[in-house]
Design an enzyme around this catalytic site. Sequence first.
Site, PDB file in Angstrom:
ATOM      1  N   TRP A 112       0.833  -1.207   0.000  1.00  0.00           N
ATOM      2  CA  TRP A 112       0.000   0.000   0.000  1.00  0.00           C
ATOM      3  C   TRP A 112       0.859   1.245   0.000  1.00  0.00           C
ATOM      4  O   TRP A 112       0.551   2.230  -0.674  1.00  0.00           O
ATOM      5  CB  TRP A 112      -0.978  -0.002   1.178  1.00  0.00           C
ATOM      6  N   LYS A 149     -11.632  -1.746   7.041  1.00  0.00           N
ATOM      7  CA  LYS A 149     -10.774  -2.659   7.772  1.00  0.00           C
ATOM      8  C   LYS A 149     -11.202  -2.722   9.235  1.00  0.00           C
ATOM      9  O   LYS A 149     -11.293  -3.785   9.814  1.00  0.00           O
ATOM     10  CB  LYS A 149      -9.300  -2.218   7.692  1.00  0.00           C
ATOM     11  N   ASP A 205      -1.347   6.721   6.313  1.00  0.00           N
ATOM     12  CA  ASP A 205      -2.459   5.830   5.966  1.00  0.00           C
ATOM     13  C   ASP A 205      -2.630   4.892   7.155  1.00  0.00           C
ATOM     14  O   ASP A 205      -1.745   4.092   7.463  1.00  0.00           O
ATOM     15  CB  ASP A 205      -2.089   5.047   4.696  1.00  0.00           C
TER      16      ASP A 205
HETATM   17  C1  LIG Z   1      -6.987  -1.907   2.153  1.00  0.00           C
HETATM   18  C2  LIG Z   1      -5.963  -0.849   2.236  1.00  0.00           C
HETATM   19  C3  LIG Z   1      -5.880   0.169   1.268  1.00  0.00           C
HETATM   20  C4  LIG Z   1      -6.777   0.216   0.054  1.00  0.00           C
HETATM   21  O1  LIG Z   1      -8.033   0.563   0.409  1.00  0.00           O
HETATM   22  P1  LIG Z   1      -9.173   0.828  -0.687  1.00  0.00           P
HETATM   23  O2  LIG Z   1     -10.245   1.429   0.140  1.00  0.00           O
HETATM   24  O3  LIG Z   1      -9.522  -0.495  -1.276  1.00  0.00           O
HETATM   25  O4  LIG Z   1      -8.645   1.769  -1.695  1.00  0.00           O
HETATM   26  C5  LIG Z   1      -4.932   1.147   1.436  1.00  0.00           C
HETATM   27  N1  LIG Z   1      -4.100   1.140   2.489  1.00  0.00           N
HETATM   28  C6  LIG Z   1      -4.142   0.184   3.432  1.00  0.00           C
HETATM   29  C7  LIG Z   1      -3.214   0.225   4.585  1.00  0.00           C
HETATM   30  C8  LIG Z   1      -5.089  -0.840   3.337  1.00  0.00           C
HETATM   31  O5  LIG Z   1      -5.114  -1.793   4.276  1.00  0.00           O
END
Ligand SMILES: *Cc1c(COP(=O)(O)O)cnc(C)c1O
Length: 360
Positions: free
Chosen positions: A101, A195, A171
Amino acid sequence: MGRVYNFSAGPAVLPEEVLREAAEEMLDYKGSGMSVMEMSHRSKVYDTIIKEAEQDIRDLMRIPDNYKVLFLQGGASQQFAMIPMNLMKHKKAGYIVTGQWAKKAYQEAALYGEAVKLASSEDKVFSYIPDCSDLDIPEDMDYVYICENNTIYGTKFKKLPDTKGHTLVADVSSCFLSEPVDVSKYGVIFGGVQKNVGPAGVVIAIIREDLITEDVLAGTPTMLKFKTHADADSLYNTPPCYGIYICGKVFKWLKNMGGLEAVHQHNIEKAKILYDFLDESSMFKGTVVPEDRSLMNVPFVTGDKDLDAKFVAEASAAGFVNLKGHRSVGGMRASVYNAMPKEGVEKLVAFMREFEANNK
Ligand SMILES: *Cc1c(COP(=O)(O)O)cnc(C)c1O
């Protein structure tokens, strides 16, 4: 079959109480005669929902007044572009690449300016967090970017990097609301909620106000400017109304649990059950260096692909689902987000013990 123990990395388990409450309110939300899915985002009743959600996340994270809370769409992945578009004034930013990511965010930023890889753990399949205590950070960088919890690899920054005074962007998709954070250390904290917080379709971005300006990269679409959404309190256009409503319920659920300190303690206990077993097992092994282990995502392997597959299949049949690891790591991954009950982890470990005994 009733409800399973869902160890999915995302979309992931939500609190059963929240789902039940949402079900009860499905046809008639608090006497409005309609579902939250059916109501105008400009209505009084919806305004209360979104305002309460914002206040509750502010309370939970103790978000300072000089930060905006935005409810956005487009997934965490859309932030990979929105961040450089809004923050790359000097067209230069530093990225710490600790997983897929972070790498995707780094590659996206390179479309808009110079993305500098400040550190990486790719040399060892992202199984650790690099030392970020004294990075060489050029003066003219607009921000330093991290993925705080690496969903796929199961690592977490236990200490934030020393950004040498530069804005920190994080993030936190897979560790959102899993422990207390000092928001004032960040310029931007963002995460897709699927998540640990709610249904896919909502992204929450917490942004320090001075970073929200009209001074964005030329050509940035109106919808991708932080300012557009900040000025309209996340109601510039139709937001993901139902998703925000569920997030709001999860915030209240977390408050009822005693807030993020209590949630953190609970998460430490749950992860410990799993890691202690991995450390003593002669069959199952964790893949991450102990000091960087995530409390949310726990990857492990047996070292034998066929045995891994057998385990995943038998676990699934026994009601422990979505344990297959990401294809880049192989093996298994148990995601034990806030809503995974301790009992689910205890039962999984009991199952692993039994599997190990039966497959010696
Ligand atoms: C799942 C995830 C993403 C991507 O998320 P989307 O909503 O599918 O774009 C980005 N960063 C992390 C850390 C993730 O776990």
